[in-house]
Motif scaffolding. Sequence first.
Motif, short mmCIF file in Angstrom:
data_model
loop_
_atom_site.label_atom_id
_atom_site.label_comp_id
_atom_site.label_asym_id
_atom_site.label_seq_id
_atom_site.Cartn_x
_atom_site.Cartn_y
_atom_site.Cartn_z
N HIS A 96 119.90 90.53 3.17
CA HIS A 96 118.80 89.72 2.65
C HIS A 96 118.43 88.55 3.57
O HIS A 96 117.91 87.54 3.12
N THR A 142 115.88 88.15 5.72
CA THR A 142 114.63 88.78 6.13
C THR A 142 114.06 88.19 7.40
O THR A 142 113.55 88.91 8.27
N ASP A 202 115.84 94.09 -7.76
CA ASP A 202 114.71 94.14 -6.81
C ASP A 202 113.79 92.96 -7.10
O ASP A 202 113.01 92.99 -8.06
N GLU A 203 113.87 91.95 -6.26
CA GLU A 203 113.11 90.73 -6.51
C GLU A 203 111.62 90.88 -6.21
O GLU A 203 110.85 89.96 -6.41
#
Length: 561
Positions: free
Chosen positions: A120, A122, A346-347
């Motif tokens: 995560h 990104t 899943d944000e």
Amino acid sequence: MEVLREQMSFLLEQGLYDSAELLGCFLMCAPTANSEIIPSIRAENMVLLADALYGKKEYRRALNMYRQALQQCRVSPKQAMGGTRTPVQSRLPAVNLTHFSNINENEVKYKIGLCHLAVHDTRSALSEIEGIPSKAKTLRINMTLAKLYRMTGYDRAATAAYKECLRQCPYVLEAIVALAELGTTPKEIHSLFPQVQQSKSGRVVTDHIEPVRWLQRYADGHCGVAAHDYKGGLDNFNFLGQRFPHNLHILLEIAKAETALGRGDEGVHNFEKARQVDQYNVTSMDEYAMLLRTRGDHAELNHLVHGLLNIDSTRPEVWVASAIYWEMRDDKPKALTYADKSIRVDERHATAYIVKGNLCLALSRSEAAVMAFRRAQALKADLRSYQGLVRAYLAIPKPKEALCAAREAMRAMPHSAKALTLVGDVYAHNPDGREKAQKFYESALRSEPGFLGAVLALADLHGREGRNDEATVLLQQYLKNWADDSLHTKLAQILAATEKLGESLSHYQTALSINPLNEAAKKGLERLEKHMKGVDPDALEDEEENEGEDADADPEEGEFP
């Protein structure tokens, strides 16, 4: 060493990552003729071991190993030998000192990016993959880059990357969907498909004409839905449905478009067809759950959620559907827990935020609802997120912000009767604005005479203003052409308010004959019957609710966590 390398590559190909990692530990320590491994060979070994670690989902270890491999690639033979050759080294063949690495550094950079993405991080993933030269970017790399740009909010860069994907392969359908959602016009997307050429004689000289036609229809359908032109999108998806019968993806898109147009029966029918095609599909099943909840179909929703939990509990749609199930059972705190669980899975799942926003509103957490609807809107703006925002702002109350959100919806959907109705709802909230509200409702009905949402809103406004006769005439007028249970229910409510109890009873019964699951009609009928017996319908509500809690049975197929 070569035998170990070959065997490790074989294990990786077979997906035996645990064995590959164990073998990799031996490979990294294997002795060589000069007791020192050349950097380029060490780099190749490190990449193999990193691949095994990535396969085991030990992403941080894999990331570290990939980085070490790149560092080894950049060590020259002279640096590796310390600058001076020993007598033993002088006798070794020169080829051993100048081994060129077989690894692709750009591919290793891409794998480093994937490791960052898996943990995560990104921004780091984007930075790593952006460093790969354009000429070296494969279709897979460009697709990952496009997704990263979109996740980080760089929509223009994401659009360019998705377009590059389509130039490399016009059948990357997820790129077409993404471009549509990013606001790319159908014409722009069409220009990325193979062009139909003609010879001087006028004959077509390409084999791509038929694929191009259906790809164009596919792009037109998704562009229509993204622009809130659900009818146009539906026309294109129906065409594709005839061209490709029983296509799961197309059936789901048709079902969602029908639902957005307020055609609940057609929506349910197409969701059911999709489940017949593939009973283990999870995609869009949360949308189906929302439709079932709206229609009050408790039994089918119960069956759906239990089925989804047995199929794949790692998907966000499953937990959204679970949240809807518990909301249906009037356990809103538990429902909110499941909505949050979906977001943790899943944000970027927009439907989860819409469900969360509605639950927050029901629990009088209006500020939290605003945040949830704003997030849903940022991910995938649709009417539901605008409607939620308006309701949340009115509940705070922030009428100015509510009006801004409603007008924003009207700008996004300039030809939508629903957006016009939403603006009317904001004005109707304030007694001084009800005249404007009436104008917006009437404008919505001129725009789309069959939009019953505006009819119900206008009838409700007439009722609040004491114009019960006008409300009755309006509803009776529409009932001539639309045998809709919600119209009968609203008319029954208006008639009950004017003490026309017999007529009210008749319309409640008609509503329930059309839709036995209509909760508003059920409750209205119960109150009316008590009123007709001379009993105050509000007096026993608390007692009945307590009795109902004791009688509340577990789901037919068993409780789930």
